[in-house]
Scaffold this active site. Structure first.
Site, mmCIF file in Angstrom:
data_model
loop_
_atom_site.group_PDB
_atom_site.id
_atom_site.type_symbol
_atom_site.label_atom_id
_atom_site.label_comp_id
_atom_site.label_asym_id
_atom_site.label_seq_id
_atom_site.Cartn_x
_atom_site.Cartn_y
_atom_site.Cartn_z
ATOM 1 N N HIS A 84 3.042 3.043 10.034
ATOM 2 C CA HIS A 84 3.673 3.142 11.351
ATOM 3 C C HIS A 84 3.645 4.591 11.863
ATOM 4 O O HIS A 84 3.114 4.872 12.935
ATOM 5 C CB HIS A 84 5.116 2.638 11.256
ATOM 6 C CG HIS A 84 5.876 2.702 12.540
ATOM 7 N ND1 HIS A 84 6.015 1.614 13.371
ATOM 8 C CD2 HIS A 84 6.532 3.725 13.142
ATOM 9 C CE1 HIS A 84 6.716 1.968 14.439
ATOM 10 N NE2 HIS A 84 7.051 3.247 14.326
ATOM 11 N N GLU A 85 4.219 5.495 11.068
ATOM 12 C CA GLU A 85 4.258 6.895 11.514
ATOM 13 C C GLU A 85 2.852 7.471 11.588
ATOM 14 O O GLU A 85 2.558 8.293 12.453
ATOM 15 C CB GLU A 85 5.140 7.730 10.574
ATOM 16 C CG GLU A 85 6.572 7.214 10.384
ATOM 17 C CD GLU A 85 7.347 7.006 11.683
ATOM 18 O OE1 GLU A 85 7.027 7.677 12.693
ATOM 19 O OE2 GLU A 85 8.278 6.156 11.701
ATOM 20 N N HIS A 127 1.549 6.838 14.961
ATOM 21 C CA HIS A 127 2.050 7.846 15.915
ATOM 22 C C HIS A 127 1.255 9.147 15.762
ATOM 23 O O HIS A 127 0.872 9.791 16.741
ATOM 24 C CB HIS A 127 3.524 8.156 15.631
ATOM 25 C CG HIS A 127 4.496 7.111 16.109
ATOM 26 N ND1 HIS A 127 4.508 6.640 17.393
ATOM 27 C CD2 HIS A 127 5.520 6.473 15.465
ATOM 28 C CE1 HIS A 127 5.492 5.743 17.530
ATOM 29 N NE2 HIS A 127 6.111 5.620 16.368
ATOM 30 N N GLU A 144 4.687 3.653 20.741
ATOM 31 C CA GLU A 144 5.026 2.575 19.818
ATOM 32 C C GLU A 144 3.877 1.574 19.708
ATOM 33 O O GLU A 144 3.685 0.959 18.655
ATOM 34 C CB GLU A 144 6.314 1.891 20.296
ATOM 35 C CG GLU A 144 7.036 1.122 19.238
ATOM 36 C CD GLU A 144 7.608 1.966 18.090
ATOM 37 O OE1 GLU A 144 7.588 3.216 18.177
ATOM 38 O OE2 GLU A 144 8.051 1.370 17.101
#
Lengths: 498, 498
Positions: free
Chosen positions: B264-265, B268, B294
Site C-alpha cells: 500500500h505505502e 503511494h 489512494e
C-alpha cells in the site's frame, strides 16, 4: 515601540531562532540516521534555504534596530533580558562582521574541503588536501581579524569556541600537563601491561543495546526526554531542555566503545536537560561553551565511568548482560582493562591519560599555522615529530596522522583546546565536589544523584546565563591545571604500581 | 519588476515553501518514529512557529502582489508557470482567509490533540478526547467558511482533499456501493468461511523485515531514494521525488499486515517518485489529491497485491522466507486467505470488500459533525449504530470504535471519503489498462513494470500539473462507481462460489 512591546518582539525573535534550529537539527538527525543514501541533494536545498532565512532574519534592519536599541539600555533590563540582548548583540555582530562575498566563498570552500578531506583520508593522500588546508588557514587568519582585530589571530579564534581563553593561558596549561604527563606515560610504558583482551570478545549488539539502556537508567536520563540512537560517530543533539538525543555506535568486538560513548554523550545530555526552564526558547539555552560541555561529558565518561567505585557498582549487572564474555572476569580486572594506558595514534580512541597529549599536538600545530610560522605543507612532519615527542609513537601514515580529524576541513581552528580544557575543568569540579560530600561513596552504590545534583546547581542550570569563565569559576574556583594533573597522576600511579 | 525577475521571485518563493515543508515533515517523521515520548511540547512550539512563518510568507504583501500580478497575466505564461501561479493563487487565497493567530492556535491544538487521542485510545477513554474533538470540529467548521463560504461547510472541507467532489456526488457514490455490497457481504456470510489460520502463526519480525525488503524490490522501489521505517500506523512521507519514506508495522501474528502495508505505502511512494523532475521544489510536485493518491496505493495493495497472478508470482519466495509457517500451504490457499471476507471493527485491518463500508461510517458521522447535527459526545453511539447497520458487527469499545483512526485528532475532516474514491478510481484504471495490455500476464511473472509504466504515464508524472478531475479523466475516463462494484462482485462471487 514601548519597552514591553520591544521585549515581546525580542521573545518572538528568539522563538524563531529556536524553530529554525529545531528544523535544521531534525533534518540533520534524519540525514545521519534513517535517510536513504541518495537523498542529500534535496535536503541540501532545504537546509541552505533555512540557513539563508535564519541569516536574513538576524541581519534584517528591524532585528538589528531592536537589538541595538535594547542593547543601548541593557542596564535597565532584568538579568535574563539583559543577557539575551548581550548574546543577540554579539551574534548579530558576528554575522555581519564578515563581508558577505567572503562568507559565501568560505562556505563554498569548507563544503569542498570536507569532500576533499574525506577522500584524502581514505586514500592517505595529504598532498591532495594540503592546498585547501592552507587556504582554510588563510581564511581563518583573516576572519580572526574580523572577529577581534585587537587580539592575535589565534586568540581571536580561540575566543570563538571558549570565550575568555587565550594562548598565554593555554601555553601554561599545556606546559603543566606536558611536564607531568610525558614522564608518567614513559614510566608506565616500562611496567607490565594490563590485559584487556576480554573487552574484545564478541559482544552481540542486542545485549549491548540493553546495556546502553541500563547505563542511561543509572545516569538518571529520563527516556521520555532523552532518546538513544545509532550513528557512525556518536553525538548529542538538543532540541530543548525536554528533548535531547544521544547516539552511540555498537562495535561487536569492543564492549567499552558503546559503553563509554553512552556515558560521554549522556553527560552532554544531562547538561542540556538540566538547563533552567525559563531559558527555553531563548538564546540563553544550550551549553555555554565547548569546554564546559566537554567537562560534563568527560565527567561521566571518565571521572565517574572509569572509576573503581562506578565499575564496582554496575559490574554485577554488566556480568548479567554478558555472562559468557565476563563471567570469569572480576570487577577489578574490568576496571583495570577500561583504564589501560597505551600511547596510540588516534585521538578519539585514546585512553584517559594520553588524551590531552593528542590535543596538545593539534594545539601546537594550529597555533603555528594561524601565526604563519608553519605552512600546511609542513604539517605531516610537525605532526610526526610531536607524536614522537609527547607520546613516543611513530606516525606511519597521514591517514592515522594529521588527516584523522574532520575539524580543520570544516574550518575549525581553535576548537581542539576546548577538549583538553573540559577534562581539566571536570577534574577540578570533582575536587570541589569532594570537599562537600563523599562523591565515590554514593557512586559505589550506583547512585549518581548527588553528583548530577551538584553539577546541575553549579553548571547545568545556567545555560548561557553566565559567561563560560563565570561558570568555570562557579564550579572550579580559580582554574588550575594541577587538579587535573594530580587526579591523573594519583589514579595511574596506583594502577601501574609507580 | 520585469517578467523574468518575477518568475525568479516565484521560484524562490516556492523553494522556501519546499524548505518549510521539509522542516515540518522532518519534525513529524521524528515525532512518530524515534522522538522520546514526552517531547511534544517543544516540538509543538517549533512547528507552530514554522507554520506561522509559512503563513506569513504566503500572506506577505510582496507574495500576494507577485502572485496576483502573475495570475492576472497567466495566459502569457508557459504551462508550468501558469499552473504554479494558479496553485499559488488558490493557496494564498485560502491562507489569507484564516487569521494568523487562529492558524497558529489550531496548529498547536492538533499537536496536542494527537497526544490526547493517543492516550485516550490506549486507555479506551473517549471522554478524555471528546472535548478536544469537539474543538477540532468547530475549528474545521469555521475554517470551511474561510475556504469557501458559498459551499456547505462539509463540501468546502471535502474540496480540500478532493477538489471538485461534493456531498451530492458522494451520496450517490456511497449509495451505489452500499446497495451492491451490503447484500453481497451478507450472502458471503452464509457461505463456508475461508481458512486463514496459517497467516496468524508466529512470523518472526526479522523474517518479516526481509520479506518487506523483497516486496519493495518487486515493486521496483529504489532504496537509495525510498526508506522503509517502522511506526504504529504505516504511512508515506515525501520530501521530494528523490526522497520518499514509507513505514510499516510488523505484527508477529499476522504476516499479511506488514505485507499489505508495504504494498500500500509502496504504491503511494511510486506515485511520488514518479513525478516529473521539472516540478520539483515547486508547488506542483506531490500527488494531486488524496483520492488519486489512494488509487495508487490500493492499486498495488489490492488490485495487484491481492490478485491470484501476483500471489502466484511471489509465492515461492514467500515460502522461502517462512518455510516453517507456509511450507505446506499452497499459493491458492494463500491467495484465498488474504482475500477472506469478514466484517470487522478496524478499518485498516478490514478486507478489500468491506473496506468501503468502514469509510462510509466515517463519512456519515463527519458529515453530521460538521453540519452540527451530531456532537462529539454522540459519536460513539452513532458509530456503533452504523457499524451494526452496514457491517452487521457490534462495537464493544471505543478503542476499537471511534478512537481507532488518527485522522480527526490531526484535524482531518473530509479526508475519509477519498479512501473509498481511490479504490474506485483504481478499479476503473485497471479496467482501462486491461484494454491496452495483458495486465495480469505480466504480474504473473512478477513483472510490474508495465503496470507502473502505465500509471506513471497517466497519473504519476503530472503531480499537480493537472487538476485531480483531469488526472482521473486521463486514467479512468468518465468516472463511474460501477467498475469498482463490478470488479468486487466478480472477484468475490468467484471466491465464495456465489
Amino acid at each position: 515601540m514601548e519597552q514591553n512591546e520591544k521585549l515581546r518582539a525580542l521573545e518572538t525573535l528568539q522563538k524563531k531562532l529556536y524553530a529554525y534550529n529545531c528544523a535544521s537539527n531534525s533534518l540533520y538527525l534524519d540525514a545521519v540516521t534513517v535517510a536513504p543514501k541518495n537523498t542529500a541533494e534535496g535536503r541540501g536545498v532545504a537546509l541552505s534555504i533555512l540557513a539563508g532565512e535564519l541569516q536574513k532574519l538576524m541581519t534584517a534592519p528591524e532585528t538589528l534596530a531592536l537589538v541595538e536599541e535594547l542593547y543601548a539600555r541593557r542596564e535597565t533590563l532584568d538579568t535574563l533580558h539583559r543577557r539575551e540582548v548581550e548574546e543577540l548583540h554579539r551574534s548579530c555582530r558576528q554575522l555581519t562582521r564578515i563581508p558577505a562575498e567572503e562568507y559565501m566563498a568560505y562556505s563554498e570552500l569548507t563544503n569542498r574541503a570536507s569532500d576533499v578531506w574525506h577522500k584524502a583520508k581514505e586514500e592517505n593522500d595529504f598532498a591532495s588536501f594540503c592546498p585547501i588546508l592552507q587556504e582554510l588557514v588563510e581564511y581563518n587568519r583573516k576572519f580572526a581579524g574580523y572577529y577581534d582585530a585587537e587580539k592575535a589571530p589565534y586568540d581571536a579564534l580561540l575566543n570563538e569556541y571558549e570565550r575568555g581563553v587565550d594562548t598565554q593561558q593555554l601555553d601554561v596549561f599545556f606546559d603543566t600537563l606536558r611536564k607531568g604527563l610525558v614522564p608518567l606515560i614513559r614510566a608506565i610504558g616500562e611496567k607490565p601491561q594490563i590485559d584487556d583482551s576480554f573487552l574484545h570478545l564478541e559482544y552481540p549488539v542486542e545485549q549491548q543495546k540493553a546495556f546502553a539502556d541500563y547505563l542511561m537508567e543509572v545516569m538518571g536520563l529520563d527516556r521520555g526526554h532523552c532518546g538513544l540512537g545509532e550513528t557512525e560517530h556518536p553525538f548529542t543533539l538538543e532540541f530543548n531542555n525536554k528533548d535531547v538525543r544521544i547516539t552511540t555506535n555498537y562495535d561487536l568486538h569492543n564492549v567499552a566503545s558503546s559503553m563509554y560513548s553512552v556515558l560521554h554523550e549522556g553527560g552532554h545530555a544531562l547538561y542540556e536537560l538540566g538547563i533552567r526552564d525559563d531559558l527555553q526558547y531563548t538564546c540563553l539555552t544550550g551549553g555555554v561553551s565547548m569546554g564546559v560541555h566537554e567537562s560534563q561529558s568527560r565527567f561521566y565518561e571518565n571521572l565517574i565511568g572509569r572509576s573503581r567505585a562506578f565499575i564496582g557498582a554496575i559490574y554485577p549487572k554488566v556480568q548479567e548482560f554478558f555472562p559468557a564474555q565476563l563471567g570469569n572476569v572480576t570487577a577489578e580486572q574490568f576496571y583495570r582493562a577500561v583504564n589501560k594506558v597505551e600511547p596510540s595514534l588516534i585521538r578519539t580512541e585514546s585512553d584517559e591519560l594520553t588524551y590531552c597529549l593528542h590535543v596538545m599536538v593539534r594545539y601546537e600545530i594550529e597555533k603555528q599555522l594561524i601565526a604563519g610560522t608553519l605552512t600546511a605543507k609542513e604539517v605531516p612532519a610537525a605532526w610526526a615529530e610531536l607524536y614522537k615527542e609527547y607520546l613516543g609513537v611513530e606516525v606511519p601514515n597521514d591517514r592515522e596522522g594529521c588527516l584523522q580529524d574532520r575539524h580543520w576541513s570544516g574550518g575549525s581552528f581553535g576548537y581542539f583546546p576546548s577538549y583538553a580544557l573540559g577534562n581539566a575543568y571536570g577534574a577540578q569540579m570533582l575536587h570541589n565536589m569532594e570537599q562537600e560530600f563523599d562523591v565515590y561513596g554514593g557512586v559505589a552504590h550506583g547512585d549518581l544523584s548527588a553528583v548530577t545534583g551538584w553539577l546541575r546547581e553549579k553548571v547545568h542550570q545556567y545555560g548561557h546565563l553566565l559567561e563560560p569563565a563565570e561558570v568555570v569559576r562557579n564550579a572550579c574556583g580559580t582554574f588550575d591545571a594541577h587538579y587535573y594533573l594530580d587526579y591523573l597522576t594519583k589514579k595511574y600511579a596506583e594502577l601501574y604500581n609507580l
